[in-house]
Design an enzyme around this catalytic site. Structure first.
Site, PDB file in Angstrom:
ATOM      1  N   HIS A 198       1.131  -1.103   0.060  1.00 48.27           N
ATOM      2  CA  HIS A 198      -0.149   0.277   0.513  1.00 48.27           C
ATOM      3  C   HIS A 198       0.535   1.500  -0.105  1.00 48.27           C
ATOM      4  O   HIS A 198      -0.078   2.008   0.025  1.00 48.27           O
ATOM      5  CB  HIS A 198      -0.810  -0.367   1.052  1.00 48.27           C
ATOM      6  CG  HIS A 198      -1.995  -1.489   1.231  1.00 48.27           C
ATOM      7  ND1 HIS A 198      -2.219  -1.712   1.926  1.00 48.27           N
ATOM      8  CD2 HIS A 198      -2.335  -1.657   0.265  1.00 48.27           C
ATOM      9  CE1 HIS A 198      -2.864  -2.071   2.265  1.00 48.27           C
ATOM     10  NE2 HIS A 198      -3.545  -2.589   0.924  1.00 48.27           N
ATOM     11  N   HIS A 199       1.870   1.084  -0.692  1.00 46.24           N
ATOM     12  CA  HIS A 199       2.874   2.378  -0.405  1.00 46.24           C
ATOM     13  C   HIS A 199       2.349   3.117  -1.009  1.00 46.24           C
ATOM     14  O   HIS A 199       2.970   4.442  -0.954  1.00 46.24           O
ATOM     15  CB  HIS A 199       4.075   1.971  -0.636  1.00 46.24           C
ATOM     16  CG  HIS A 199       4.778   1.559  -2.018  1.00 46.24           C
ATOM     17  ND1 HIS A 199       4.284   0.517  -2.569  1.00 46.24           N
ATOM     18  CD2 HIS A 199       5.483   2.444  -2.618  1.00 46.24           C
ATOM     19  CE1 HIS A 199       5.212   0.147  -4.013  1.00 46.24           C
ATOM     20  NE2 HIS A 199       5.586   1.688  -3.617  1.00 46.24           N
TER      21      HIS A 199
ATOM     22  N   LYS B 291      -2.775  -2.389  -7.672  1.00 46.44           N
ATOM     23  CA  LYS B 291      -3.012  -2.884  -9.648  1.00 46.44           C
ATOM     24  C   LYS B 291      -2.467  -4.257  -9.067  1.00 46.44           C
ATOM     25  O   LYS B 291      -2.044  -4.404  -8.969  1.00 46.44           O
ATOM     26  CB  LYS B 291      -2.289  -2.013  -9.959  1.00 46.44           C
ATOM     27  CG  LYS B 291      -2.638  -2.000 -11.752  1.00 46.44           C
ATOM     28  CD  LYS B 291      -4.499  -0.892 -11.658  1.00 46.44           C
ATOM     29  CE  LYS B 291      -4.403  -1.474 -12.927  1.00 46.44           C
ATOM     30  NZ  LYS B 291      -4.841  -2.522 -13.320  1.00 46.44           N
TER      31      LYS B 291
ATOM     32  N   LYS C 297       6.750  -4.826 -10.187  1.00 44.87           N
ATOM     33  CA  LYS C 297       7.157  -4.752 -11.740  1.00 44.87           C
ATOM     34  C   LYS C 297       6.632  -2.968 -12.000  1.00 44.87           C
ATOM     35  O   LYS C 297       6.964  -2.626 -12.748  1.00 44.87           O
ATOM     36  CB  LYS C 297       5.619  -5.284 -12.339  1.00 44.87           C
ATOM     37  CG  LYS C 297       5.306  -5.031 -13.879  1.00 44.87           C
ATOM     38  CD  LYS C 297       4.431  -5.897 -14.030  1.00 44.87           C
ATOM     39  CE  LYS C 297       4.528  -7.621 -13.499  1.00 44.87           C
ATOM     40  NZ  LYS C 297       3.666  -8.162 -14.011  1.00 44.87           N
TER      41      LYS C 297
ATOM     42  N   LYS D  91      -3.073  -8.784  -6.340  1.00 54.76           N
ATOM     43  CA  LYS D  91      -3.228  -9.453  -7.910  1.00 54.76           C
ATOM     44  C   LYS D  91      -4.775 -10.950  -7.725  1.00 54.76           C
ATOM     45  O   LYS D  91      -4.847 -10.438  -6.051  1.00 54.76           O
ATOM     46  CB  LYS D  91      -1.923 -11.178  -7.920  1.00 54.76           C
ATOM     47  CG  LYS D  91      -2.682 -11.384  -8.915  1.00 54.76           C
ATOM     48  CD  LYS D  91      -1.835 -10.816 -10.005  1.00 54.76           C
ATOM     49  CE  LYS D  91      -1.992 -11.706 -11.639  1.00 54.76           C
ATOM     50  NZ  LYS D  91       0.149 -10.784 -12.804  1.00 54.76           N
TER      51      LYS D  91
ATOM     52  N   SER E 277      -2.432  -0.140 -18.732  1.00 55.05           N
ATOM     53  CA  SER E 277      -3.861  -0.273 -17.593  1.00 55.05           C
ATOM     54  C   SER E 277      -3.436   1.386 -16.620  1.00 55.05           C
ATOM     55  O   SER E 277      -4.246   1.794 -16.927  1.00 55.05           O
ATOM     56  CB  SER E 277      -3.467  -1.158 -16.771  1.00 55.05           C
ATOM     57  OG  SER E 277      -3.811  -2.024 -16.803  1.00 55.05           O
TER      58      SER E 277
END
Ligand code: GLU
Length: 476
Positions: A69-70, A75, A99, A111, A367
């Protein structure tokens, strides 16, 4: 919690990611507590829900993991596969964090997965499962434009994303940014042009940059450029197909393709468009005119080539087959296709391994563009396309008046063209892949010379995430 690879061996994908992380953490300056916080998965949501399938009720197992959550939102894609388990989703969520950091996409990693074989269900049943999963995410506040933004992954695509955005929007009436709760949507439902091919195109841009780096090609004894290089691609899914297509279009020779039904090899090269037609007509890549069939699909990876692109699932190159790989460059189109043991064996051999967390980041990069488009509620290029065309027209007119010469009609069309959405998306992706490759390469060169590209990419990611944690401080 563990996975089984094609050879039947047990392994933990998440521990493999942790092992790679630890290898790189040595080269960073962060205290143990910060490193530990970066490494762990912040939230793991395992759910079971009932779905009516025909006359029966099936209990479905599914996950959403938010690794970090940094930066918010989190995503990462959602996969549908019988291999989905907590360990796998955790590993894939962690890879998403690294990534995003590498390609400077301001998100934390996440994920999701549903443990189903999508081929066993009708479209109607799949829609029910997908909508139910989406509503479970809404109930627990695990989805939203500023919270967690899923996307397609193995076994899912634009259709599933449509069902999810529709479920979300109907449970959150009036939420003006609802479209931005998920990416990879069809263009007609708020998607962005270029998202479908983004991961494959990113794989191509990344490997092309490696091949354009003269010093590295010299070390491998290969000429500069992708043109004429022999390529094997594993997996003709969305990533593999588009990667193969872009290599083919840019003059590489596709010598081998592996799919679950077997592999094919042809030294002279495979016309990727004809192969797709052949597969459509026969249901298989096998028996393609001019190519040799390879019964055991995995053997295809061991055939002679310059570039190998594993673009299917994780752990396909491991201790049992790594020594037989002949490629000089391996581009990880899939997430985690090399086990840590294979990584070590191939690095020792001098193979350039372009790591997943950089190379397949094209999907999440585009995205990000889609999310931006949804939040701004306007198509890229809508405001400036005509302005650019008018501007170009006046410059060209001035040049023609001054020189007394006229460009050809084809040149005129090219010079006057203002950018469409897809042009801007491609150029943003190209710039990201080129820029990030050089960031990783510089990190690699600045370390002790024995460090491989994955470790360098990890150090880069850890440094960026570490700065975030330091600057944010620790909430009491
Ligand atoms: N599933 C893709 C990945 O693993 C895309 C993720 C996204 O676009 O959020 O990178």
């Amino acid at each position: 919690m563990e996975n089984t690879n094609a050879q039947g061996a047990h392994y933990s994908f998440f521990r493999g990611v942790e092992r790679n992380f630890d290898k790189a953490a040595k080269y960073t300056r962060y205290e143990t507590g910060i490193l530990q916080q970066i490494k762990v998965c912040n939230s793991v949501y395992k759910m079971k829900f009932p779905v009516r399938v025909g006359n029966d009720i099936e209990v479905i197992e599914a996950y959403r993991v938010q690794h970090s959550h940094h930066k918010l939102p989190c995503k990462g894609g959602i996969r549908y596969s019988m291999d989905v388990n907590q360990d796998e989703v955790m590993a894939l969520a962690a890879l998403m964090t690294y990534k995003c950091a590498i390609v400077n996409v301001p998100f934390g990693g996440a994920k999701g997965g549903i443990k189903i074989d999508p081929k066993r269900y009708t479209n109607f049943q799949l829609e029910n499962i997908t909508r139910r999963y989406a509503s479970e995410l809404v109930k627990k506040n695990f989805i939203g434009p500023g919270i967690d933004v899923p996307a397609p992954d193995y076994g899912t695509g634009a259709r599933e994303m449509s069902w999810i955005v529709d479920t979300y929007a109907s449970l959150k009436p009036g939420e003006v940014d609802a479209m931005a709760c998920i990416t990879g949507k069809p263009v007609t439902q708020g998607g962005v042009r270029g998202r479908t091919e983004a991961t494959g195109l990113g794989v191509f841009y990344g490997v092309r940059e490696v091949c354009n780096t003269a010093d590295d090609m010299k070390k491998l004894g290969l000429p500069v450029g992708v043109e004429g290089k022999r390529v094997i691609v594993q997996g003709l899914g969305n990533v593999g197909y588009h990667a193969a297509k872009f290599f083919y279009d840019n003059g590489s020779i596709i010598v081998g393709i592996a799919e679950y039904e077997g592999g094919i090899y042809c030294e002279k090269g495979i016309d990727i468009y004809k192969l797709v037609e052949h597969r459509k007509a026969t249901g298989s890549i096998l028996d393609f005119p001019g190519a040799t069939n390879i019964k055991n699909s995995a053997d295809t990876l061991e055939q002679p080539c310059d570039i190998l692109i594993p673009a299917a699932l994780e752990n396909v190159i491991n201790a049992s087959n790594a020594t037989r790989i002949q490629a000089k460059i391996i581009g990880e189109g899939a997430n985690g296709p090399l086990s840590p043991e294979a990584d070590e064996i191939l690095n020792k051999k001098g193979v350039i391994i372009v790591p997943d967390m950089y190379l397949n980041a094209g999907g999440v990069t585009v995205s990000y563009f889609e999310w931006l488009k949804n939040l701004s509620h306007v198509r890229f290029g809508r405001l400036d396309k005509r302005f650019s065309e008018n501007w170009n027209t006046s410059i060209l007119k001035t040049v023609e008046d001054l020189t007394g010469k006229r460009v050809t009609d084809i040149e005129r069309v090219q010079l006057l063209h203002g950018p469409d959405e897809v042009d801007l998306v491609y150029s943003g992706l190209e710039d990201t892949m080129i820029g990030s490759y050089h960031e990783i390469r510089e990190a690699m060169l600045s370390l002790d010379g024995t460090v491989d590209m994955r470790t360098a990419a990890f150090t880069l990611a850890i440094n960026k995430i570490g700065v975030s944690y330091e600057e944010l401080g620790i909430f009491p």
